[in-house]
Design a protein around this motif. Sequence first.
Motif, short mmCIF file in Angstrom:
data_model
loop_
_atom_site.label_atom_id
_atom_site.label_comp_id
_atom_site.label_asym_id
_atom_site.label_seq_id
_atom_site.Cartn_x
_atom_site.Cartn_y
_atom_site.Cartn_z
N SER A 34 0.76 -1.03 0.11
CA SER A 34 0.02 -0.01 -0.07
C SER A 34 0.78 1.23 0.02
CB SER A 34 -0.92 -0.12 1.31
OG SER A 34 -0.21 -0.16 2.42
N GLY A 35 0.30 2.39 -0.26
CA GLY A 35 0.95 3.61 -0.11
C GLY A 35 1.18 4.30 -1.31
N GLY A 36 0.78 3.69 -2.57
CA GLY A 36 0.80 4.33 -3.73
C GLY A 36 -0.01 5.53 -3.92
N GLY A 37 0.40 6.32 -4.96
CA GLY A 37 -0.43 7.50 -5.33
C GLY A 37 0.15 8.28 -6.43
N LEU A 38 -0.38 9.58 -6.61
CA LEU A 38 0.15 10.50 -7.41
C LEU A 38 1.01 11.53 -6.78
CD1 LEU A 38 -0.15 11.85 -10.28
CD2 LEU A 38 -2.08 12.97 -9.45
N VAL A 39 2.17 11.78 -7.26
CA VAL A 39 3.13 12.83 -6.73
C VAL A 39 3.81 13.61 -7.79
CG1 VAL A 39 5.04 11.00 -6.63
CG2 VAL A 39 4.89 12.89 -4.94
N LEU A 40 4.26 14.60 -7.39
CA LEU A 40 4.85 15.36 -8.46
C LEU A 40 6.36 14.98 -8.46
CD1 LEU A 40 3.73 19.04 -7.58
CD2 LEU A 40 3.09 17.62 -9.58
N ALA A 41 7.19 15.31 -9.59
CA ALA A 41 8.31 14.99 -9.70
C ALA A 41 9.26 15.67 -8.85
CB ALA A 41 8.80 15.39 -11.27
N PRO A 76 16.25 -13.59 -4.88
CA PRO A 76 15.99 -13.90 -6.59
C PRO A 76 15.37 -12.95 -7.32
CG PRO A 76 14.42 -15.22 -5.01
CD PRO A 76 15.11 -14.38 -4.26
N ASP A 77 15.26 -13.26 -8.43
CA ASP A 77 14.56 -12.30 -9.25
C ASP A 77 13.02 -12.70 -9.25
OD1 ASP A 77 17.15 -11.97 -11.93
OD2 ASP A 77 16.78 -10.75 -10.30
N SER A 78 12.35 -12.15 -9.82
CA SER A 78 10.75 -12.16 -9.84
C SER A 78 10.29 -13.66 -9.87
CB SER A 78 10.05 -11.43 -10.81
OG SER A 78 10.35 -11.58 -12.07
N SER A 79 10.91 -14.51 -10.70
CA SER A 79 10.50 -15.83 -11.08
C SER A 79 10.90 -16.78 -9.67
CB SER A 79 11.34 -16.51 -12.16
OG SER A 79 12.82 -16.41 -12.20
N GLY A 80 11.71 -16.23 -8.97
CA GLY A 80 12.11 -17.10 -7.97
C GLY A 80 11.38 -16.82 -6.48
N MET A 81 10.55 -15.75 -6.61
CA MET A 81 9.97 -15.20 -5.11
C MET A 81 8.82 -16.15 -4.88
SD MET A 81 11.41 -12.67 -3.74
CE MET A 81 12.67 -11.51 -3.99
N ASP A 82 8.62 -16.35 -3.58
CA ASP A 82 7.54 -17.43 -3.11
C ASP A 82 6.38 -16.62 -2.95
OD1 ASP A 82 9.93 -18.94 -0.95
OD2 ASP A 82 9.43 -19.64 -3.12
N ILE A 83 6.22 -15.48 -2.35
CA ILE A 83 5.01 -14.81 -1.87
C ILE A 83 4.90 -13.51 -2.63
CG2 ILE A 83 3.63 -14.14 -0.13
CD1 ILE A 83 5.44 -16.01 1.84
N TRP A 84 3.84 -13.00 -3.06
CA TRP A 84 3.49 -11.97 -3.86
C TRP A 84 2.45 -11.18 -3.09
CZ3 TRP A 84 6.60 -9.47 -7.53
CH2 TRP A 84 7.67 -10.23 -8.13
N GLY A 85 2.78 -9.88 -3.10
CA GLY A 85 1.65 -8.97 -2.75
C GLY A 85 0.97 -8.42 -4.09
N LYS A 86 -0.41 -7.84 -3.88
CA LYS A 86 -0.75 -7.04 -4.95
C LYS A 86 -0.17 -5.95 -5.22
CE LYS A 86 -5.50 -9.10 -4.72
NZ LYS A 86 -6.88 -8.85 -4.42
N GLY A 87 -0.21 -5.34 -6.41
CA GLY A 87 0.76 -4.10 -6.64
C GLY A 87 0.03 -2.87 -6.31
N THR A 88 0.67 -1.70 -6.01
CA THR A 88 0.07 -0.36 -5.77
C THR A 88 0.82 0.61 -6.75
OG1 THR A 88 0.09 1.26 -4.10
CG2 THR A 88 2.11 0.23 -4.15
N GLN A 89 -0.10 1.36 -7.35
CA GLN A 89 0.34 2.35 -8.44
C GLN A 89 1.05 3.59 -7.79
OE1 GLN A 89 -0.29 2.03 -11.82
NE2 GLN A 89 1.21 3.87 -11.86
N VAL A 90 1.97 4.04 -8.66
CA VAL A 90 2.87 5.10 -8.24
C VAL A 90 2.97 5.84 -9.53
CG1 VAL A 90 4.90 6.26 -7.48
CG2 VAL A 90 4.30 3.98 -6.40
N THR A 91 2.36 6.91 -9.62
CA THR A 91 2.47 7.93 -10.68
C THR A 91 3.28 9.10 -10.22
OG1 THR A 91 0.46 7.03 -11.58
CG2 THR A 91 1.20 8.89 -12.46
N VAL A 92 4.07 9.36 -10.94
CA VAL A 92 4.83 10.73 -11.06
C VAL A 92 4.81 11.57 -12.03
CG1 VAL A 92 7.26 11.70 -10.21
CG2 VAL A 92 6.57 9.30 -9.56
N SER A 93 4.15 12.83 -11.78
CA SER A 93 3.96 13.64 -12.88
C SER A 93 4.94 14.90 -13.03
CB SER A 93 2.52 14.38 -12.69
OG SER A 93 2.48 15.09 -11.52
N SER A 94 5.16 15.22 -14.33
CA SER A 94 6.39 16.25 -14.15
C SER A 94 5.98 17.80 -14.10
CB SER A 94 6.82 16.06 -15.89
OG SER A 94 6.14 15.88 -16.77
#
Length: 122
Positions: free
Chosen positions: A6-13, A104-122
């Motif tokens: 959690s914690g994603g959102g829209l933020v300015l550059a 490991p890289d992504s293919s080696g991970m055991d447990i994943w969380g759902k993603g959170t979107q981060v958007t950085v505007s210029s």
Amino acid sequence: VQLQASGGGLVLAGGSLTLSCAASGFTFDGYYIAWFRQAPGKEREKISCLSSYVGSTTYADSVKGRFVIFSDNTKSTVYLRMSSLKPEDTAVYYCAAYRGTWCPDSSGMDIWGKGTQVTVSS
């Protein structure tokens, strides 16, 4: 057994944002916990990893010096503090965990969380 990012959102550059990754059903003992991100049309990228064994951290060159990964074991939560954000940091951010002796890289991970979107505007 799951992770919740959690914690994603829209933020300015140039701004900052802190993501959280909370574990439920397990503790981070014996795990590597990593943050990944995936921008549209791009491969999923591992950007940071934390070892619960010794507390060591690693970062991708793209975020080194700007992002910090740390944990609060009392809350079974790992954080990613992101500073000096750039538009190219825009992506869906995921946390993942692996019980083992390396990160490991992504293919080696055991447990994943759902993603959170981060958007950085210029």
